[in-house]
Design a protein around this motif. Structure first.
Motif, PDB file in Angstrom:
ATOM      1  N   SER A   7       0.856  -1.185   0.000  1.00 47.23           N
ATOM      2  CA  SER A   7       0.000   0.000   0.000  1.00 47.23           C
ATOM      3  C   SER A   7       0.893   1.236   0.000  1.00 47.23           C
ATOM      4  N   LEU A   8       0.819   2.009  -1.064  1.00 50.36           N
ATOM      5  CA  LEU A   8       1.612   3.237  -1.178  1.00 50.36           C
ATOM      6  C   LEU A   8       0.769   4.407  -0.693  1.00 50.36           C
ATOM      7  N   ARG A   9       1.125   4.954   0.458  1.00 49.81           N
ATOM      8  CA  ARG A   9       0.383   6.087   1.012  1.00 49.81           C
ATOM      9  C   ARG A   9       0.885   7.378   0.362  1.00 49.81           C
ATOM     10  N   LEU A  10       0.260   7.703  -0.763  1.00 49.12           N
ATOM     11  CA  LEU A  10       0.687   8.848  -1.549  1.00 49.12           C
ATOM     12  C   LEU A  10       0.187  10.152  -0.942  1.00 49.12           C
ATOM     13  N   SER A  11       1.022  11.171  -1.038  1.00 56.60           N
ATOM     14  CA  SER A  11       0.607  12.519  -0.709  1.00 56.60           C
ATOM     15  C   SER A  11      -0.088  13.121  -1.932  1.00 56.60           C
TER      16      SER A  11
END
Length: 301
Positions: A169-173
């Motif tokens: 899971s890539l917690r993108l800004s």
């Protein structure tokens, strides 16, 4: 040659991801609600249309592709233009369908989670955690349907990983693009005496760094077991101001524990460096002059 299926392929991050993967020689299956017009297609990409909230359609398109990795970028990206129930249902149903189909196909799962799951971005009343910087151990406390859909999506990804293998899971800004004027406008008009608080404290990530994180996460040489969530954020805020001092002026106070240096982002991405070997390579300081880079096809950036 690896096959990668990318959902949300006509969106901003999706289009850049499709181009990067195809340029690297991978076989790419690009999936969105509609296939792009023929004059907007790459000849080396297989375009497919599917409703990802329909499990049968999702399973059919994934099974046909037989991918080595699935990159899930399709979602309603914020809660402001749609009914909350639609945002939540669309994002969670599509995540479940894609992850289950990908897992059954034996594919590594990588998807776009969000900084919004912490709860500060779309909160009715401004708040920040008791400790800065924020990392993956910071509690997730969303009250909006978009942030909540990302919390649930990560749980679905974790379940798929327990059953089938690997999910990241890539917690993108907030994703920005070369030549994007929004950061410049926000910075040039910013007045800390009158500015409204920012739920992500003026953080962002350049789309090229987001794509680099995707590439690192789908790499079978990247040693990950089960499910991992990692923050993917630029190293600094886009204001060019001292982060802690600006938060204090705008909000009237700092969190109880604050360890930030200069214009450092409020998000700690050291886990991404440790697990993926990823670090941000782009800054607003050198990205606002468009250097001609653009994906083949972008809709609704």
């Amino acid at each position: 040659m690896d096959t990668v299926l990318v959902t949300g392929s006509a969106g901003g991050v999706g289009a850049w991801t499709v181009d990067a993967l195809a340029d690297a020689g991978r076989e790419v299956v690009a999936v969105d609600r509609e296939a792009p017009p023929s004059d907007e297609r790459r000849t080396d990409v297989d375009y497919r249309a599917a409703d990802l909230t329909d499990y049968g359609e999702t399973r059919q398109v994934v099974d046909a592709a037989a991918p080595d990795a699935v990159v899930h970028l399709a979602a309603i990206p914020h809660p402001e233009d749609h009914a909350g129930s639609r945002v939540f249902a669309n994002n969670v149903e599509s995540a479940y369908n894609v992850f289950d189909a990908a897992g059954a196909a034996g594919a590594r799962i990588v998807w776009a989670s969000s900084e919004s799951l912490y709860g500060t971005v779309f909160a009715d009343e401004d708040w920040l955690p008791d400790r800065l910087p924020i990392d993956e151990a910071t509690p997730t406390e969303p009250e909006d349907p978009y942030g909540l859909s990302k919390v649930v999506g990560e749980e679905v990804a974790a379940a798929a990983a327990r059953r089938h293998g690997v999910a990241v899971s890539l917690r993108l800004s907030w994703v920005t693009y070369p030549g994007d004027e929004r950061r410049r406008e926000a910075r040039e008009t910013f007045d800390p005496a009158t500015a409204a608080p920012s739920g992500n404290c003026w953080s962002y990530v350049d789309v090229r760094d987001a794509v680099a994180a995707v590439e690192a996460a789908i790499d079978p040489e990247t040693a990950i077991e089960g499910h991992e969530a990692v923050l993917i954020v630029a190293a600094e805020n886009f204001l060019g101001r001292d982060t802690a001092a600006t938060i204090e002026v705008v909000r009237g106070e700092l969190p109880a524990e604050c360890d930030l240096d200069g214009d450092e982002s409020v998000f700690d991405c050291s886990k991404a460096k440790r697990l993926l070997g990823w670090e941000p390579a782009h800054s607003w300081r050198n990205a606002e002059a468009n250097n001609g880079e653009s994906p083949t096809s972008v809709r609704d950036r």
